[in-house]
Design an enzyme around this catalytic site. Structure first.
Site, PDB file in Angstrom:
ATOM      1  N   GLY A  73       0.841  -1.195   0.000  1.00  0.00           N
ATOM      2  CA  GLY A  73       0.000   0.000   0.000  1.00  0.00           C
ATOM      3  C   GLY A  73       0.874   1.241   0.000  1.00  0.00           C
ATOM      4  CG  HIS A 143     -24.494   9.559  -9.107  1.00  0.00           C
ATOM      5  ND1 HIS A 143     -24.416  10.535 -10.056  1.00  0.00           N
ATOM      6  CD2 HIS A 143     -24.970  10.152  -7.991  1.00  0.00           C
ATOM      7  CE1 HIS A 143     -24.826  11.690  -9.564  1.00  0.00           C
ATOM      8  NE2 HIS A 143     -25.165  11.483  -8.290  1.00  0.00           N
TER       9      HIS A 143
END
Length: 216
Positions: A73, A143
């Site tokens: 990471g 969205h």
């Protein structure tokens, strides 16, 4: 019973532990071992054998192992993760998408190769996410948001609708991005920051509203 595909995990840090647990929950892959320069061959890590450092990867792809999971990471930048992704692809490996079963992903969302989706993530309608991204625990992406490649969305980040996040951006813990803004390449959004307008200049942005952090 369907035979699981073999996979090798690159790295042995905290992120690698999460990747291992996602793969175990995912049920599609069989972890044959770990590569890392800080571990000795024939040790075990989280119950899996240490295969050596990354130099052994050439041998394993010749043996027919096709998949690697990138257990690397980054809380400051994504440089190492990108380096290992590019190396794996150059050697001919596939880097599968790994999705924790406790996440919610719209059927209209698209994820690029090598993306890792942690537990509790919610990805909404028509979101498009590029390659080699980490979407960490509890992040929400609304969205029609577009996210580039090699991006880290940390735990608890909330991203509104119609946001554009370019390559190699890092959104740190608990940051919030309001709908409709864009964030240019390699920008770091600090922990807890609230982005209310476009960020166009490379740098680190902190506070509410997010402002560039000036070096003293």
């Amino acid at each position: 019973m369907k035979i699981k595909e073999d996979i090798i995990i690159l790295g042995s840090g905290g992120h690698a532990k999460v990747i291992i647990e996602i793969i175990e929950a995912f049920g599609k892959y069989n972890i044959i071992g770990i590569t890392d320069i800080s571990l000795f061959k024939d040790q075990t890590y989280r119950g899996y054998p240490v295969l050596g450092d990354d130099s052994v990867l050439r041998d394993y792809i010749k043996k027919g192992v096709k998949n690697v999971g990138i257990g690397i990471g980054g809380f400051k930048n994504n440089n190492n993760r990108k380096k290992f992704f590019d190396k794996a692809k150059k050697l001919g490996f596939q880097v599968p998408i790994l999705i924790h079963p406790n996440s919610i992903i719209s059927k209209s969302a698209t994820l690029g190769e090598g993306c890792v989706i942690f537990s509790g993530v919610n990805i909404n309608t028509d979101v498009k996410i590029g390659v080699n991204n980490i979407i960490a625990t509890g992040a929400i992406i609304d969205h029609e948001t577009l996210i580039g490649d090699h991006v880290l969305i940390s735990a608890g980040v909330t991203i509104g609708g119609n946001v554009i996040i370019e390559d190699e951006v890092l959104c740190a813990l608990g940051s919030n991005i309001i709908s409709g803004v864009s964030i240019k390449r390699k920008i770091v959004v600090g922990a807890g920051a609230v982005v209310v307008k476009d960020l166009v200049k490379k740098g680190t942005y902190i506070g509410t509203p997010a402002r560039e952090m000036k070096l003293i």
